[in-house]
Motif scaffolding. Structure first.
Motif, PDB file in Angstrom:
ATOM      1  N   PHE A  44       0.834  -1.197   0.000  1.00 37.84           N
ATOM      2  CA  PHE A  44       0.000   0.000   0.000  1.00 37.84           C
ATOM      3  C   PHE A  44       0.872   1.251   0.000  1.00 37.84           C
ATOM      4  CE2 PHE A  44      -2.416   3.311   2.257  1.00 37.84           C
ATOM      5  CZ  PHE A  44      -3.520   3.382   1.433  1.00 37.84           C
ATOM      6  N   TRP A  45       1.926   1.248   0.836  1.00 44.35           N
ATOM      7  CA  TRP A  45       2.831   2.401   0.873  1.00 44.35           C
ATOM      8  C   TRP A  45       3.474   2.604  -0.500  1.00 44.35           C
ATOM      9  CZ3 TRP A  45       7.981   2.627  -0.307  1.00 44.35           C
ATOM     10  CH2 TRP A  45       8.571   3.880  -0.132  1.00 44.35           C
ATOM     11  N   LEU A  46       3.921   1.521  -1.127  1.00 49.26           N
ATOM     12  CA  LEU A  46       4.563   1.639  -2.434  1.00 49.26           C
ATOM     13  C   LEU A  46       3.599   2.195  -3.477  1.00 49.26           C
ATOM     14  CD1 LEU A  46       7.114   1.179  -4.094  1.00 49.26           C
ATOM     15  CD2 LEU A  46       6.296  -1.127  -4.548  1.00 49.26           C
ATOM     16  N   GLY A  47       2.367   1.722  -3.464  1.00 50.32           N
ATOM     17  CA  GLY A  47       1.373   2.238  -4.399  1.00 50.32           C
ATOM     18  C   GLY A  47       1.082   3.711  -4.182  1.00 50.32           C
ATOM     19  N   VAL A  48       0.915   4.101  -2.921  1.00 49.67           N
ATOM     20  CA  VAL A  48       0.656   5.517  -2.617  1.00 49.67           C
ATOM     21  C   VAL A  48       1.863   6.366  -3.000  1.00 49.67           C
ATOM     22  CG1 VAL A  48       0.220   7.159  -0.744  1.00 49.67           C
ATOM     23  CG2 VAL A  48      -1.026   5.019  -0.816  1.00 49.67           C
ATOM     24  N   ALA A  49       3.070   5.866  -2.751  1.00 50.71           N
ATOM     25  CA  ALA A  49       4.276   6.619  -3.106  1.00 50.71           C
ATOM     26  C   ALA A  49       4.370   6.823  -4.615  1.00 50.71           C
ATOM     27  CB  ALA A  49       5.522   5.909  -2.579  1.00 50.71           C
ATOM     28  N   LEU A  50       4.032   5.806  -5.385  1.00 53.40           N
ATOM     29  CA  LEU A  50       4.053   5.953  -6.844  1.00 53.40           C
ATOM     30  C   LEU A  50       3.008   6.954  -7.317  1.00 53.40           C
ATOM     31  CD1 LEU A  50       4.597   2.253  -7.957  1.00 53.40           C
ATOM     32  CD2 LEU A  50       6.203   4.152  -8.180  1.00 53.40           C
ATOM     33  N   VAL A  51       1.821   6.893  -6.744  1.00 55.61           N
ATOM     34  CA  VAL A  51       0.781   7.860  -7.102  1.00 55.61           C
ATOM     35  C   VAL A  51       1.226   9.271  -6.734  1.00 55.61           C
ATOM     36  CG1 VAL A  51      -1.564   8.626  -6.546  1.00 55.61           C
ATOM     37  CG2 VAL A  51      -1.118   6.227  -7.018  1.00 55.61           C
TER      38      VAL A  51
END
Length: 139
Positions: A44-51
């Motif tokens: 989830f953190w990785l996805g939010v960071a990419l967004v």
């Protein structure tokens, strides 16, 4: 509603969305390092960071360069705000890297945690700086 009013409204909404995304990024980072050390939270953190990283790019100018609305929303002032916010993100990343280096050296923090702290600090600072500059300019 004319194009100028629509651009101002969308610009304010975009800035507020950056605040919300920054808060979600920071909370997911804190949850991932303290309370919930799970693969889901890491993903989830990785996805939010990419967004978050993608929101700092000038997508409007690239996708529809001839749109009157996009030209208003991606003017020289917005470009300058983006440049200044990326500079703030760089300095925040550098400060986070220097602050976590002693802990990583003594193996108190894993390299994955250090990279997450550095990326979160840079993205959070860039997003909050960009949103603040945009809202200040909208007054």
């Amino acid at each position: 509603m004319d194009t100028i009013e629509l651009a101002e409204r969308k610009s304010r909404a975009w800035a507020l969305m950056l605040y919300v995304l920054g808060a979600v990024l920071l909370l997911s980072q804190l949850a991932g390092m303290t309370v919930m050390r799970r693969d889901f939270v890491d993903g989830f953190w990785l996805g939010v960071a990419l967004v978050c990283a993608l929101t700092l790019l000038p997508w409007r100018r690239w996708l529809k360069p001839d749109s009157a609305l996009n030209r208003l929303m991606e003017d020289e002032v917005v470009r300058e705000h983006r440049r200044m916010s990326c500079t703030a993100g760089f300095w925040a990343s550098l400060a986070a890297a220097l602050a976590t280096a002693p802990f990583a050296h003594d193996a108190m923090l894993a390299s994955y945690d250090v990279s997450r702290v550095v990326a979160t600090a840079g993205l959070f600072a860039a997003m909050i700086s960009f949103a603040t500059l945009e809202l200040r300019a909208a007054r």
